[in-house]
Write a protein that holds these residues in place. Structure first.
Motif, PDB file in Angstrom:
ATOM      1  N   ILE A 408      38.368  34.842  30.580  1.00 43.65           N
ATOM      2  CA  ILE A 408      38.370  33.584  29.822  1.00 43.65           C
ATOM      3  C   ILE A 408      37.542  32.539  30.571  1.00 43.65           C
ATOM      4  O   ILE A 408      36.718  31.828  29.992  1.00 43.65           O
ATOM      5  N   GLY A 409      37.785  32.445  31.877  1.00 36.09           N
ATOM      6  CA  GLY A 409      37.036  31.475  32.673  1.00 36.09           C
ATOM      7  C   GLY A 409      35.562  31.806  32.767  1.00 36.09           C
ATOM      8  O   GLY A 409      34.714  30.914  32.860  1.00 36.09           O
ATOM      9  N   LEU A 410      35.233  33.089  32.723  1.00 36.16           N
ATOM     10  CA  LEU A 410      33.849  33.525  32.875  1.00 36.16           C
ATOM     11  C   LEU A 410      33.048  33.397  31.590  1.00 36.16           C
ATOM     12  O   LEU A 410      31.826  33.204  31.618  1.00 36.16           O
ATOM     13  N   LYS A 411      33.733  33.462  30.462  1.00 34.88           N
ATOM     14  CA  LYS A 411      33.068  33.579  29.164  1.00 34.88           C
ATOM     15  C   LYS A 411      32.017  32.501  28.941  1.00 34.88           C
ATOM     16  O   LYS A 411      30.876  32.789  28.566  1.00 34.88           O
ATOM     17  N   ASN A 412      32.388  31.240  29.146  1.00 36.63           N
ATOM     18  CA  ASN A 412      31.463  30.136  28.897  1.00 36.63           C
ATOM     19  C   ASN A 412      31.061  29.411  30.172  1.00 36.63           C
ATOM     20  O   ASN A 412      30.463  28.330  30.104  1.00 36.63           O
ATOM     21  N   ASN A 413      31.381  30.001  31.315  1.00 31.82           N
ATOM     22  CA  ASN A 413      31.039  29.357  32.584  1.00 31.82           C
ATOM     23  C   ASN A 413      29.525  29.321  32.763  1.00 31.82           C
ATOM     24  O   ASN A 413      28.830  30.301  32.493  1.00 31.82           O
ATOM     25  N   THR A 414      29.029  28.191  33.253  1.00 30.45           N
ATOM     26  CA  THR A 414      27.582  28.017  33.381  1.00 30.45           C
ATOM     27  C   THR A 414      27.121  27.849  34.822  1.00 30.45           C
ATOM     28  O   THR A 414      25.943  27.567  35.052  1.00 30.45           O
ATOM     29  N   THR A 415      28.021  28.011  35.791  1.00 26.68           N
ATOM     30  CA  THR A 415      27.637  27.773  37.187  1.00 26.68           C
ATOM     31  C   THR A 415      27.841  28.975  38.100  1.00 26.68           C
ATOM     32  O   THR A 415      27.110  29.141  39.071  1.00 26.68           O
ATOM     33  N   LEU A 416      28.823  29.827  37.817  1.00 30.36           N
ATOM     34  CA  LEU A 416      29.121  30.953  38.702  1.00 30.36           C
ATOM     35  C   LEU A 416      27.998  31.982  38.634  1.00 30.36           C
ATOM     36  O   LEU A 416      27.656  32.467  37.558  1.00 30.36           O
ATOM     37  N   ILE A 417      27.430  32.331  39.789  1.00 32.39           N
ATOM     38  CA  ILE A 417      26.341  33.311  39.800  1.00 32.39           C
ATOM     39  C   ILE A 417      26.720  34.591  40.553  1.00 32.39           C
ATOM     40  O   ILE A 417      26.095  35.624  40.346  1.00 32.39           O
ATOM     41  N   THR A 418      27.752  34.531  41.413  1.00 34.97           N
ATOM     42  CA  THR A 418      28.160  35.721  42.175  1.00 34.97           C
ATOM     43  C   THR A 418      29.669  35.874  42.120  1.00 34.97           C
ATOM     44  O   THR A 418      30.402  34.928  42.437  1.00 34.97           O
ATOM     45  N   MET A 419      30.151  37.063  41.718  1.00 35.02           N
ATOM     46  CA  MET A 419      31.582  37.324  41.683  1.00 35.02           C
ATOM     47  C   MET A 419      31.868  38.691  42.307  1.00 35.02           C
ATOM     48  O   MET A 419      31.298  39.700  41.894  1.00 35.02           O
ATOM     49  N   ASP A 420      32.742  38.696  43.296  1.00 28.58           N
ATOM     50  CA  ASP A 420      33.114  39.913  44.015  1.00 28.58           C
ATOM     51  C   ASP A 420      34.564  40.245  43.713  1.00 28.58           C
ATOM     52  O   ASP A 420      35.476  39.572  44.169  1.00 28.58           O
ATOM     53  N   LEU A 421      34.783  41.302  42.935  1.00 29.73           N
ATOM     54  CA  LEU A 421      36.121  41.775  42.588  1.00 29.73           C
ATOM     55  C   LEU A 421      36.380  43.163  43.181  1.00 29.73           C
ATOM     56  O   LEU A 421      37.191  43.931  42.662  1.00 29.73           O
ATOM     57  N   SER A 422      35.721  43.472  44.265  1.00 31.97           N
ATOM     58  CA  SER A 422      35.840  44.801  44.864  1.00 31.97           C
ATOM     59  C   SER A 422      37.201  45.008  45.514  1.00 31.97           C
ATOM     60  O   SER A 422      37.917  44.056  45.815  1.00 31.97           O
ATOM     61  N   HIS A 423      37.561  46.284  45.705  1.00 28.58           N
ATOM     62  CA  HIS A 423      38.805  46.671  46.382  1.00 28.58           C
ATOM     63  C   HIS A 423      40.031  46.084  45.680  1.00 28.58           C
ATOM     64  O   HIS A 423      40.903  45.481  46.297  1.00 28.58           O
ATOM     65  N   ASN A 424      40.100  46.253  44.374  1.00 28.66           N
ATOM     66  CA  ASN A 424      41.257  45.821  43.605  1.00 28.66           C
ATOM     67  C   ASN A 424      41.768  46.987  42.773  1.00 28.66           C
ATOM     68  O   ASN A 424      41.524  48.145  43.108  1.00 28.66           O
ATOM     69  N   ALA A 425      42.486  46.700  41.709  1.00 34.72           N
ATOM     70  CA  ALA A 425      43.074  47.764  40.880  1.00 34.72           C
ATOM     71  C   ALA A 425      42.665  47.581  39.420  1.00 34.72           C
ATOM     72  O   ALA A 425      43.469  47.733  38.507  1.00 34.72           O
ATOM     73  N   ILE A 426      41.406  47.251  39.192  1.00 34.64           N
ATOM     74  CA  ILE A 426      40.892  47.035  37.835  1.00 34.64           C
ATOM     75  C   ILE A 426      40.579  48.384  37.205  1.00 34.64           C
ATOM     76  O   ILE A 426      39.891  49.225  37.780  1.00 34.64           O
ATOM     77  N   ARG A 427      41.078  48.560  35.990  1.00 39.24           N
ATOM     78  CA  ARG A 427      40.843  49.802  35.262  1.00 39.24           C
ATOM     79  C   ARG A 427      39.950  49.537  34.052  1.00 39.24           C
ATOM     80  O   ARG A 427      39.280  48.505  33.974  1.00 39.24           O
TER      81      ARG A 427
END
Length: 906
Positions: A408-427
Motif C-alpha cells: 500500500i505504501g509503495l503503490k503511489n510512493n514517489t521517493t523510495l528508490i531502494t528497498m531491501d526485504l531480504s532474509h524474511n519469510a515472504i511467499r
C-alpha cells in the motif's frame, strides 16, 4: 575561569542553564570552578533531588551542602534498576539524609514503587509543605489503602496536580473535600460511575487523564445518557481507549466545557477503530464543541495476520469537509515496518514517544504515500517533510500479511528508490502484493527479495509486473545453498521471467542464484536474452544447468548486445559447456566479466577459453577458480595472456597448479608488461590462492614481480609458501613498482619469512596492503616487521591476525607506531597480547596520529587492558574504530561504560 565569558552572564541566565543540569553537575562540578559560579550555585533555588539506587552515592556526597529552601522537586524511588527488583533504598536514603530537613519550598513530589506503610510516612514528613504536584507510582496490588493515604494528604496540601499513574481509581472510603482545588488528575482505570463522581466533586478540574473508562460495571452495560454536569473540565485523555462510538458519546455528554480530547491505545487495540463504520457512527454534534481532537492507535504485529485492513478505504472517512475544512483535523495511517505495527493518528500528534519511527504514511490531505521519519508532533509539509529513498528490512520476520501494508505504501510512493526485504519469510502471496504495487510505482529502482520463500507463482506475478513497470533496474530473488527456506522459482518461474525480459526495457540486473533452475530453465532465460535490450548483469550461480544450459546461454551471447556480466558459479559445467561459451566469446562484443568458479571445466575447457581469449577484445574479468585446470590449463591461459590485451583480472585459485604452471604464468606476467607499453592495457589482478607452487614456482613468480610493471593485486594465500618461497616473493617486491595489495595468509612463512618481507618493505614504495594472517611469525617476526614500519612510507593496511606474537611482539609493533606516519589499519586479533600488550598499544595511540582502525579481538586483554585503551582515546583524535570487545574477557559493565565514554570503541 573567573575571566571566562560564562561568568559575565546574568545570574538569571546561568540559573536557567542549571534547570537543564542534574544535581551532581551543579553541586559537585560547577560549584567548585570559581568564586563567581560558587555564588551563583548558592543562590540557585530550583534544585531537583532524585533518591534511588543510581543516585545513592551522589546524594550522600551532596546532601551536606543542599539547603532545604533550594529544593522544589523531590523524587523517591524504591525500585533497583540494577537488580530489576523493588526494595526500599530510596525511602532509606530520604530518612537517613533528610530526617530533620523541612523542604519549605517543595512544589513537586514523586513517589515510585513505594509500599503503603512507607508511603504514609513520607507523606506525613512533608505534611507542612504546600505541594503543587504529587505523583504516585504504587507497588501495591490493591490500591484501597493507597487512595486513603493520598486523599488525606490532598486535604492537607491543597494540591493542584495529582498523578496516580496506572493506579485504578477507587474512591470508596473517603469523598473529595469540598475545598479541593485539584486542577489536574491522572489515574488508572476508572469505572463510568466514578468518572461521573469525579466530575461532580471536582468543579475546578481542568485536565483529566485516565488509563481507561470502564463502561460495563458488574456486567451491567451503561446505556442511558447522563445529564450535563457543572464542571470546568477542558481536556480529557484516555490512554487505553477501547470504547464504542455509543460509549464515547456517554463519556462526552456530561461535559459542556471540553475543548481537547485525546484518545490513545498502544497495547491491545480494539479492531473497530480501524474500520470506516466506527468513525461514521461518531456523534459529530458533540465533536463540534471540541477544538483539538488528537488520537493515536496502534495495531500490534501479532494481530496483523488475522485480517487485512483496507486503509485506502478507511482514510476516505477522514476526507470529509467536517474533518478537513471545518475542524482541520488531519489524519494519517502508517505502516511501521521495523516495528511491524500499523498506526492511525491525527497530525500533528504530541502524545506519543515514538516521534520519528521510519514509516510508510498516507494522509487524509492527499493520496500519495511517503516514506518518512518526520516527528509525529510536526505538521506534514510537502516542501519540508523529510522523505527517505532507502528502506532496509532484512531479517525482520516480514511475512505475506505484512507485505500487504508495504505494498500500500509503495503503490503511489514517489521517493523510495531502494528497498531491501531480504532474509524474511515472504511467499508467493507477498510477491503478488509487491508485484501489484510495482505496476503503478514509478520510483523504485532496486528491489531485493533474496532469501525468502518465493516460488514459481510469485515469480509469475513479479514477471507480469515487469511488463508494465518502467523504473526498476535491479531485482534480486536469488538465494543461498546454505539456507533451508529459499526462493525456488524453478524452471517454470524462469519461463515467466523470460517472457518479461523480452518486453522489459529498464531492468539491468537480475539475481537468480540458487533458484533450482536446470537446463530447461536456462533455455527459457536464454530465449529472453536474445531479444532483451536492457539487462547488463545476470547472477545465476548454483543452478545446475550443466553443459546443455551453458550451450543455451552461449547461443544467446552470440546475438545479445547488452549483457556485460554473467555469473555461472557452481553449475556443473564441464569441458563441452566451456567450449560453447568459448565459441560465443569469439563473436560477443559486450561481455566484460565471466564467472565460472566451481565448475568442472578442467584443462580441456581451459584450453577452449584460452583460445577464445586470443581473439576476444572485450572480456576484462575471468574467474576460473575451483576448476582443477592443473599445469596444462595454466599453460594454455598463460599463452593466451601473451596475446590478449584486454583481460585485467584472472582468478585461478584452487586449480592444482604446481611449479610448471607457475612458471608459465610468470612468463606471461613479464610479457604483459610489453602489452602495457603498447596497448596501455594488461593484467592487473591475479588470484593464485590454494595452489601448490613449490619453491621453484615461487622463485619464478618472484622474478616476474621484479620485472612486471602492471600487476597491482596478487592474492596468494594458502599455498604453503614457507620461508624460502617468501624470500623469492620478497626479492621481487624489492624491485616492483606497481603492486599495491598482496594477500599471503596461511603460508607458513614463519619469522624468517617475515624478515625477508620486512627487508623488502624497507625499499618498496608502492605496496599499501599486506595480509600476513596465520603465518606463525611470532614475536621475532613482529620485531622485523616493526623495524620496517619505522622507515616504510607506503603501507597503510597490515593484517597480523593469528600469528602468536604475544606481549613482547606487540611491544615491538607499538614502539613502531610512535614513529610510523602512514599505517591507517592494523589487525592484531588472536595474538595473546593480554593486558600488558594492550597497555603498550594504548600508549602508542597517545602519540600516533595516523591509525584509524585497530582490531584486537580474542586477545584476553580483560578489563584492565580495555581501560588502558579508553584512557588513550582521551588524547587520540584519529582512531575511528577500535574493536576490543569480542572474546577479550571484558565484563559487560566495563563494555557499557566504555561505549558511553567513547562511541569509537566496538
Amino acid at each position: 575561569m573567573e575571566n571566562s565569558p560564562l561568568t559575565t552572564l546574568p545570574p538569571e541566565l546561568i540559573h536557567h542553564i542549571f534547570d537543564y543540569c542534574d544535581i551532581r553537575t551543579i553541586l559537585l562540578s560547577v560549584r567548585g570552578v570559581c568564586q563567581t559560579l560558587y555564588a551563583m550555585v548558592n543562590t540557585y533555588d530550583r534544585l531537583a533531588i532524585t533518591l534511588n539506587s543510581k543516585s545513592a552515592w551522589t546524594m550522600k556526597s551532596v546532601s551536606r551542602i543542599v539547603r532545604s529552601e533550594q529544593v522544589i522537586s523531590l523524587t523517591i524511588a524504591d525500585y533497583d534498576s540494577k537488580s530489576f527488583s523493588w526494595c526500599d533504598i530510596g525511602t532509606k536514603l530520604f530518612f537517613s539524609l533528610f530526617t530533620s530537613v523541612e523542604f519549605t519550598r517543595l512544589h513537586s513530589l514523586t513517589l515510585r514503587h513505594i509500599k503503603d506503610n512507607d508511603l504514609k510516612r513520607l507523606l506525613q514528613s512533608v505534611s507542612g509543605v504546600s505541594l503543587v504536584s504529587l505523583s504516585i507510582h504504587s507497588n501495591e496490588k490493591k490500591y484501597d489503602q493507597t487512595w486513603i493515604i493520598v486523599l488525606e494528604a490532598i486535604m492537607r496540601a491543597n494540591l493542584q496536580k495529582l498523578y496516580m499513574c496506572h493506579i485504578d481509581y477507587m474512591e470508596e472510603h473517603m469523598p473529595w473535600s469540598d475545598q479541593c482545588s485539584l486542577e489536574h488528575l491522572s489515574i488508572g482505570n476508572c469505572v463510568y460511575s466514578k468518572y461521573l463522581l469525579i466530575l461532580r466533586q471536582l468543579p475546578k478540574l481542568r485536565t483529566l487523564v485516565m488509563q481507561n473508562c470502564i463502561m460495563n460495571e458488574k456486567n451491567k452495560a451503561v446505556v442511558l445518557p447522563t445529564p450535563t454536569i457543572y464542571c470546568s473540565l477542558e481536556s480529557l485523555t484516555i490512554d487505553s481507549y477501547l470504547c464504542t462510538p455509543e460509549q464515547l458519546k456517554l463519556i462526552l455528554s456530561p461535559i459542556s466545557s471540553l475543548c481537547r480530547l485525546r484518545l490513545v491505545s498502544i497495547f491491545d487495540l480494539s479492531e473497530p477503530v480501524f474500520h470506516r463504520s466506527y468513525w461514521e457512527q461518531l456523534d459529530y454534534g458533540q465533536m463540534l464543541k471540541i477544538d483539538r481532537f488528537e488520537f493515536f492507535f496502534s495495531y500490534n504485529n501479532n494481530h496483523i495476520n488475522r485480517k487485512f485492513i483496507d486503509f485506502d478505504f478507511l482514510i476516505d472517512s477522514f476526507r470529509t469537509p467536517f474533518w478537513l475544512n471545518e475542524k482541520q483535523w488531519f489524519v494519517s495511517w502508517a505502516y511501521v515496518p521495523i516495528l511491524n505495527e500499523i498506526w492511525l493518528y491525527t497530525v500533528p500528534n504530541p502524545i506519543i514517544d515514538q516521534r520519528s519511527a521510519l514509516r510508510f504514511e498516507i494522509s487524509s490531505m492527499g493520496n500519495t504515500s511517503r516514506l518518512t521519519e518526520r516527528p509525529l508532533n510536526r505538521m506534514i509539509d510537502h516542501a519540508l517533510d523529510q522523505t527517505l529513498t532507502t528502506l532496509v528490512l532484512l531479517q525482520k520476520d516480514i511475512r505475506d500479511a505484512h507485505v500487504q501494508y508495504i505494498a500500500i505504501g509503495l503503490k503511489n510512493n514517489t521517493t523510495l528508490i531502494t528497498m531491501d526485504l531480504s532474509h524474511n519469510a515472504i511467499r508467493d502471496v507477498g510477491a503478488q502484493d509487491l508485484a501489484n504495487a510495482l505496476r503503478n510505482n514509478t520510483a523504485l529502482i532496486t528491489l531485493n527479495l533474496s532469501y525468502n520463500a518465493i516460488g514459481d507463482v510469485g515469480a509469475q506475478h513479479l514477471s507480469d509486473a515487469l511488463r508494465y513497470n518502467k523504473s526498476l533496474t535491479t531485482l534480486d530473488i536469488g538465494s543461498d545453498c546454505s539456507k533451508n527456506a529459499n526462493n525456488t522459482i524453478g524452471n517454470v518461474g524462469a519461463q515467466h521471467l523470460s517472457g518479461a525480459l523480452q518486453n522489459n526495457k529498464t531492468l539491468t540486473t537480475l539475481n537468480l542464484n540458487y533458484s533450482r533452475i536446470d537446463s530447461v530453465g536456462a533455455q527459457h532465460l536464454a530465449d529472453g536474452l536474445r531479444n532483451n535490450v536492457a539487462l547488463t548483469t545476470l547472477h545465476f550461480d548454483g543452478n545446475s544447468i550443466e553443459d546443455l544450459g551453458a550451450q543455451y546461454f552461449a547461443d544467446a551471447l552470440k546475438t545479445n548486445t547488452t549483457l556485460v556480466t554473467l555469473n555461472l558459479e557452481w553449475n556443473g559445467i564441464e569441458n563441452t559447456g566451456a567450449q560453447h561459451l568459448a565459441n560465443a566469446l569469439q563473436h560477443n562484443k559486450t561481455l566484460t566479466s565471466l564467472n565460472l568458479y566451481g565448475n568442472k571445466i578442467r584443462k580441456a575447457g581451459a584450453q577452449h577459453l584460452a583460445d577464445a581469449l586470443r581473439n576476444n577484445t572485450t572480456l576484462t574479468t575471468l574467474n576460473l577458480g575451483g576448476n582443477l585446470i592443473g599445469d596444462s590449463g595454466a599453460r594454455h591461459l598463460a599463452d593466451a595472456l601473451t596475446i590478449n590485451t584486454t583481460l585485467t583480472s584472472l582468478n585461478l585459485s584452487a586449480n592444482k597448479i604446481e611449479t610448471a604452471g607457475t612458471q608459465h604464468l610468470a612468463d606471461a606476467l613479464i610479457e604483459n608488461t610489453i602489452h602495457l607499453l603498447i596497448y596501455a592495457k594488461t593484467l592487473t589482478t591475479l588470484y593464485l590462492e590454494w595452489n601448490e607452487f613449490g619453491n621453484a614456482g615461487a622463485k619464478r613468480l618472484g622474478d616476474a614481480l621484479g620485472a612486471n610493471k602492471a600487476l597491482t593485486t596478487l592474492i596468494f594465500q594458502m599455498n604453503k609458501l614457507g620461508h624460502v618461497g617468501s624470500e623469492y616473493l620478497a626479492h621481487g617486491l624489492r624491485n616492483n613498482i606497481t603492486l599495491t595489495t598482496m594477500i599471503l595468509y596461511f603460508n607458513r612463512i614463519g619469522n624468517t619469512g617475515a624478515k625477508h618481507l620486512a627487508d623488502a618493505l624497507r625499499i618498496n614504495k608502492t605496496l599499501t596492503t599486506l595480509n600476513l594472517r596465520a603465518n606463525d611469525i611470532g614475536e621475532t617476526g613482529a620485531q622485523y616487521l616493526a623495524a620496517a614500519l619505522r622507515v616504510n612510507k607506503a603501507l597503510t593496511t597490515l593484517n597480523l591476525d593469528t600469528n602468536d606474537i604475544g606481549t613482547t611482539g606487540v611491544q615491538y609493533i607499538a614502539d613502531a607506531l610512535w614513529d610510523n606516519r602512514t599505517l591507517t589499519s592494523l589487525n592484531m586479533s588472536n595474538n595473546s597480547i593480554k593486558a600488558n600488550g594492550a597497555q603498550y598499544l594504548a600508549d602508542a595511540l597517545r602519540k600516533n596520529t595516523t591509525l584509524t582502525t585497530l582490531v584486537l579481538d580474542s586477545n584476553k586483554i580483560e578489563d584492565i587492558g580495555a581501560k588502558h585503551f579508553a584512557d588513550a582515546l582521551r588524547y587520540n583524535t584519529t582512531v575511528e574504530a577500535l574493536n576490543i570487545f569480542l572474546l577479550n574477557g571484558i565484563s559487560s559493565d566495563v563494555q557499557k561504560e566504555l561505549k558511553r565514554q567513547d562511541n569509537r570503541i566496538e
